[in-house]
Design an enzyme around this catalytic site. Structure first.
Site, PDB file in Angstrom:
ATOM      1  N   TYR A  13       1.159   1.208  -9.285  1.00  0.00           N
ATOM      2  CA  TYR A  13       2.118   1.374  -8.179  1.00  0.00           C
ATOM      3  C   TYR A  13       3.550   1.490  -8.695  1.00  0.00           C
ATOM      4  O   TYR A  13       3.901   0.916  -9.730  1.00  0.00           O
ATOM      5  CB  TYR A  13       2.091   0.146  -7.257  1.00  0.00           C
ATOM      6  CG  TYR A  13       0.785  -0.107  -6.562  1.00  0.00           C
ATOM      7  CD1 TYR A  13       0.532   0.403  -5.287  1.00  0.00           C
ATOM      8  CD2 TYR A  13      -0.201  -0.884  -7.158  1.00  0.00           C
ATOM      9  CE1 TYR A  13      -0.673   0.151  -4.641  1.00  0.00           C
ATOM     10  CE2 TYR A  13      -1.413  -1.134  -6.521  1.00  0.00           C
ATOM     11  CZ  TYR A  13      -1.640  -0.617  -5.263  1.00  0.00           C
ATOM     12  OH  TYR A  13      -2.833  -0.867  -4.634  1.00  0.00           O
TER      13      TYR A  13
ATOM     14  N   ARG B  65       2.966  -6.739  -2.153  1.00  0.00           N
ATOM     15  CA  ARG B  65       3.950  -7.456  -1.323  1.00  0.00           C
ATOM     16  C   ARG B  65       3.884  -8.958  -1.552  1.00  0.00           C
ATOM     17  O   ARG B  65       4.877  -9.660  -1.390  1.00  0.00           O
ATOM     18  CB  ARG B  65       3.824  -7.087   0.155  1.00  0.00           C
ATOM     19  CG  ARG B  65       2.480  -7.258   0.783  1.00  0.00           C
ATOM     20  CD  ARG B  65       2.414  -6.442   2.076  1.00  0.00           C
ATOM     21  NE  ARG B  65       1.041  -6.271   2.500  1.00  0.00           N
ATOM     22  CZ  ARG B  65       0.556  -6.708   3.650  1.00  0.00           C
ATOM     23  NH1 ARG B  65       1.326  -7.350   4.500  1.00  0.00           N
ATOM     24  NH2 ARG B  65      -0.689  -6.485   3.965  1.00  0.00           N
TER      25      ARG B  65
END
Length: 301
Positions: free
Chosen positions: A73, A188
């Site tokens: 990511y 997150r």
């Protein structure tokens, strides 16, 4: 890449747009490929963009095994604010001046979140607690705990630290980061935990998945591009890219497709799913070594 307008067996690598759930993308692909048999390997949050692997027709049998591969990511972590969802979608629950946080402190915090770690997923996630989705419990205002689970963060790198001012006037820091991690890792939650460790709070403001196993962003197509031209990676090519390859002779191929458990070469012991191919290069099955024999995970031949 195979380009047909019928629905061939294979993978479609989608560059997911922001604002779409993974299920939205599957629904869209059913229309594009004109088949109900479409599934995805591993969800992406609505806010996130990037690589979402879809299986069409017989390739849906591979998805559960592909979902377990490593992910990569690029993202932006905002230090100085917590949110209800640990990302920019949720309301801000606290703001703290983060302008005094040093790069050394950030690097030390990131080091603690690298390697084999125990992670508590975000409460607003799809994890089931006693059969009910966590986000559903959270929306109904329930007070509950999600148990920590082991994940592996192979690399967590900060490329840039930018001073910024949040909408409420709080001085914050935006970190441009890349993460390579195991399946089931919440980026997150990394943002939340880094902010907590630094005492200022943190959440994710942007996320782009650049790789799922061997499938990278350069192979991905937007939904608009796929609407124009359906680009499907043939199932044999997809399997060869993702799993160790075992080529068998015609006799073994026949036995395998008839349900006989073949003896497996020692080289495949403990290697997880293995893709079996016949002499013509057809992808027959996904198997796993169990006590020296090939246990079928998915038969396609």
């Amino acid at each position: 890449m195979n380009r047909k307008h019928t629905a061939p067996d294979g993978l479609v690598i989608v560059d997911k747009p922001s604002g779409f759930t993974s299920h939205d993308v599957v629904a869209k692909m059913r229309g594009i490929a004109k088949t109900r048999r479409v599934g995805h390997a591993g969800t992406l949050d609505p806010m996130a963009t990037g690589v979402l692997v879809l299986g069409v027709e017989k390739a849906t049998k591979l998805l559960g095994h592909l979902a377990l591969t490593e992910k990569e990511y690029l993202g932006t972590v905002r230090l100085g604010q917590n949110t209800l969802t640990d990302d920019a979608e949720g309301e801000i629950t606290s703001s703290t001046d983060a302008s005094k946080v040093t790069r050394d402190a950030i690097d030390a915090g990131i080091a603690k979140l690298t390697g084999d770690i125990m992670q508590v997923p975000s409460k607003v996630s799809a994890i089931k607690i006693d059969g009910v989705r966590s986000y559903k419990r959270a929306r109904e205002g329930e007070d509950f705990e999600i148990p920590a689970r082991p994940v592996t963060v192979s690399s967590f790198t900060v490329y840039d630290v930018r001073d910024a001012v949040a909408g409420d006037g709080t001085p914050v820091l935006d970190l441009i980061v890349s993460v390579v991690c195991s399946s089931g890792t919440y980026i997150r939650a990394l943002a939340r935990d880094l902010g907590a460790d630094l005492g200022v709070g943190g959440h994710l403001t942007a996320l782009r998945r650049t790789r799922v196993g061997p499938y990278k962003l350069d192979a991905a197509r937007t939904l608009d591009q796929l609407q124009e031209e359906l680009t499907v990676m043939p199932i044999a090519e997809a399997a060869a890219a993702a799993f160790p390859r075992w080529d068998v002779d015609a006799k073994r191929a026949r036995l395998l497709t008839n349900g006989v458990r073949l003896e497996m070469p020692d080289a495949y012991a403990g290697s997880g799913p293995v893709a079996v191919f016949d002499p013509e290069g057809r992808f027959l099955a996904l198997v796993e070594e169990q006590k020296g024999k090939a246990k079928s995970l998915a038969v396609l031949g």
